[in-house]
Design a protein around this motif. Structure first.
Motif, PDB file in Angstrom:
ATOM      1  N   PRO A   1       0.828  -1.223   0.000  1.00 34.02           N
ATOM      2  CA  PRO A   1       0.000   0.000   0.000  1.00 34.02           C
ATOM      3  C   PRO A   1       0.857   1.267   0.000  1.00 34.02           C
ATOM      4  CG  PRO A   1      -0.657  -1.544   1.742  1.00 34.02           C
ATOM      5  CD  PRO A   1       0.671  -1.995   1.233  1.00 34.02           C
ATOM      6  N   GLN A   2       0.244   2.359  -0.437  1.00 33.93           N
ATOM      7  CA  GLN A   2       0.929   3.655  -0.442  1.00 33.93           C
ATOM      8  C   GLN A   2       1.399   4.031   0.964  1.00 33.93           C
ATOM      9  OE1 GLN A   2       1.499   5.735  -3.194  1.00 33.93           O
ATOM     10  NE2 GLN A   2       2.717   6.989  -1.795  1.00 33.93           N
ATOM     11  N   ALA A   3       0.542   3.794   1.957  1.00 35.75           N
ATOM     12  CA  ALA A   3       0.886   4.173   3.335  1.00 35.75           C
ATOM     13  C   ALA A   3       2.122   3.430   3.827  1.00 35.75           C
ATOM     14  CB  ALA A   3      -0.295   3.897   4.264  1.00 35.75           C
ATOM     15  N   THR A   4       2.288   2.174   3.422  1.00 34.65           N
ATOM     16  CA  THR A   4       3.447   1.396   3.841  1.00 34.65           C
ATOM     17  C   THR A   4       4.713   1.903   3.170  1.00 34.65           C
ATOM     18  OG1 THR A   4       2.115  -0.559   4.302  1.00 34.65           O
ATOM     19  CG2 THR A   4       4.451  -0.930   3.838  1.00 34.65           C
ATOM     20  N   ALA A   5       4.624   2.216   1.883  1.00 28.37           N
ATOM     21  CA  ALA A   5       5.785   2.771   1.184  1.00 28.37           C
ATOM     22  C   ALA A   5       6.207   4.090   1.822  1.00 28.37           C
ATOM     23  CB  ALA A   5       5.460   2.969  -0.287  1.00 28.37           C
ATOM     24  N   GLU A   6       5.242   4.922   2.181  1.00 27.80           N
ATOM     25  CA  GLU A   6       5.558   6.205   2.809  1.00 27.80           C
ATOM     26  C   GLU A   6       6.189   5.991   4.190  1.00 27.80           C
ATOM     27  OE1 GLU A   6       1.873   8.279   2.786  1.00 27.80           O
ATOM     28  OE2 GLU A   6       1.959   8.753   0.628  1.00 27.80           O
TER      29      GLU A   6
ATOM     30  N   ARG B   1       8.386   0.165  -4.039  1.00 29.45           N
ATOM     31  CA  ARG B   1       7.391   0.553  -5.031  1.00 29.45           C
ATOM     32  C   ARG B   1       5.998   0.166  -4.551  1.00 29.45           C
ATOM     33  NH1 ARG B   1      11.693  -1.694  -7.450  1.00 29.45           N
ATOM     34  NH2 ARG B   1      10.682  -3.728  -7.656  1.00 29.45           N
ATOM     35  N   VAL B   2       5.033   1.008  -4.854  1.00 31.09           N
ATOM     36  CA  VAL B   2       3.649   0.788  -4.446  1.00 31.09           C
ATOM     37  C   VAL B   2       2.937  -0.078  -5.484  1.00 31.09           C
ATOM     38  CG1 VAL B   2       1.429   1.953  -4.033  1.00 31.09           C
ATOM     39  CG2 VAL B   2       3.571   2.977  -3.228  1.00 31.09           C
ATOM     40  N   GLY B   3       1.991  -0.913  -5.003  1.00 34.60           N
ATOM     41  CA  GLY B   3       1.121  -1.619  -5.927  1.00 34.60           C
ATOM     42  C   GLY B   3       1.173  -3.119  -5.775  1.00 34.60           C
ATOM     43  N   ALA B   4       0.423  -3.785  -6.654  1.00 37.52           N
ATOM     44  CA  ALA B   4       0.322  -5.240  -6.647  1.00 37.52           C
ATOM     45  C   ALA B   4       1.261  -5.835  -7.678  1.00 37.52           C
ATOM     46  CB  ALA B   4      -1.113  -5.669  -6.927  1.00 37.52           C
ATOM     47  N   ALA B   5       1.802  -7.007  -7.372  1.00 39.97           N
ATOM     48  CA  ALA B   5       2.723  -7.684  -8.285  1.00 39.97           C
ATOM     49  C   ALA B   5       2.816  -9.154  -7.890  1.00 39.97           C
ATOM     50  CB  ALA B   5       4.102  -7.027  -8.250  1.00 39.97           C
ATOM     51  N   GLU B   6       3.561  -9.893  -8.666  1.00 36.89           N
ATOM     52  CA  GLU B   6       3.878 -11.291  -8.370  1.00 36.89           C
ATOM     53  C   GLU B   6       5.357 -11.370  -8.040  1.00 36.89           C
ATOM     54  OE1 GLU B   6       2.070 -14.370  -8.926  1.00 36.89           O
ATOM     55  OE2 GLU B   6       0.154 -13.361  -9.290  1.00 36.89           O
TER      56      GLU B   6
END
Length: 353
Positions: A235-240, A274-279
């Motif tokens: 999540p964005q909050a975790t990256a921040e 980096r923010v977002g979903a991935a594998e």
């Protein structure tokens, strides 16, 4: 020197494999490994080892009822373990049967609904693809209603009422895992509150742990091994929170190898993510250079396992071998329901065997 699977073997008395959790979540032991130094502690003392400004990163995945018993059209009995639910009507699984079903076969699961096995799946074709056949409900609903909690294969009793609670973290939110992120099982609400009170920060990510985490390695040289893929989201909050921790000189502490794998998969060279979903199919072995994680809270792992290789990369091969020998000698409890370790990052490329 090429590393082999045998380089990560160790003798483990079977009676040290924990079959049940400690009476209290924070009641386990904690082995603090600082390079060549080892300190025997209790998990309830973890807050004393953290400082204001540190950041704990948790995996908030939730274990689903992924285990089914059923039968083939021929009447042969099967056991199905979901690896992941792809969408409402499709899933990937492992199947245990006297003879593997053929593509197109209809399987009855939980005496409740039918699926069609459409073919092999996975990197090595060692999983099976399923699709629902005229079912009322989707895979998520049917798993909740008719599946069973998937305890690890080394736990010898079937899932009991207590397991429904204790094989989930207290902060589990996002359903999708078929194995628990077990380092998080040691935390209770009281400890989380205590950590917040001393200004230790927390953040969350999601990585859905697959049943492939228990599959043995089938190669001799670890360089030949290919990891199964798992979904994760930052999540964005975790990256921040990670960026702020880095800027303030705090430490990023992964709670569990799943959190570490997600963070390192999304990591940038400056220690941000980096923010977002991935594998991710990242395979961390001695020689890996860590970008994000400074400390790791984890349980004790199986001999010859990819997770033992990961912690050897993080804390140093020789240090982990010595720590595991110490844990065996001191009768620590091993694996999912066992005791914990707090590892300091010392393993670097020069630390490879």
């Amino acid at each position: 020197m090429s590393l082999t699977v045998d380089d990560f073997d160790f003798p483990l008395p079977p009676e040290l494999i924990a079959q049940h959790p400690a009476a209290e979540r924070t009641g386990s032991r904690l082995l603090h490994v600082c390079g060549q130094l080892e300190f025997d502690r209790k998990f309830e003392n973890l807050p004393e080892l953290l400082k204001a400004g540190d950041l704990l990163v948790f995996n908030d995945t939730r274990v689903i009822n992924a285990r089914f018993f059923g039968c083939k059209e021929t009447g042969g009995l099967i056991e199905v373990m979901l690896e992941r639910i792809v969408d409402a009507t499709h899933a990937i699984c492992q199947i245990r049967a006297s003879k593997a079903p053929k593509a197109g076969s209809i399987l009855l699961l939980g005496d409740a609904f039918e699926v069609r096995m459409t073919g092999r799946a996975g990197t090595d074709g060692d999983f099976f693809a399923l699709e629902l056949v005229d079912a009322t409900g989707d895979f998520w609903e049917l798993a909740e209603q008719h599946g069973k909690l998937p305890l690890p294969p080394y736990i010898e009793h079937p899932a009991e009422g207590a397991d429904e609670t204790r094989y989930q973290t207290v902060y589990a939110r996002q359903p999708g895992a078929v194995a628990a992120p077990t380092a998080g099982l040691h935390f209770d609400e009281a400890m989380l509150a205590k950590l917040r009170a001393q200004d230790v920060n927390t953040a969350f990510l999601t990585l859905h742990v697959g049943a492939g985490t228990y599959r043995p390695m089938r190669v001799e040289k670890i360089a030949d091994h290919r990891m199964h893929s798992e979904r994760f989201e930052i999540p964005q909050a975790t990256a921040e929170a990670i960026a702020a921790t880095r800027a303030a000189g705090g430490r990023v502490i992964a709670v569990g190898t799943t959190s570490l794998r997600a963070l390192e998969s999304a990591g940038n060279d400056d220690g941000t993510v980096r923010v977002g979903a991935a594998e991710t199919s990242i395979f961390i072995t001695p020689g890996y250079r860590f970008k994000v994680v400074d400390r790791l809270i984890t349980n004790f792992h199986l001999p010859k396992s990819t997770l033992l290789m990961l912690v050897s990369a993080f804390a140093g091969y020789a240090n982990i071998r010595a720590a595991y020998a110490h844990a065996v000698a001191e009768r620590y409890r091993f694996f999912s329901y066992g005791d914990a370790m707090l590892l300091e990052r010392t393993g670097q490329p020069s630390d490879a065997i």
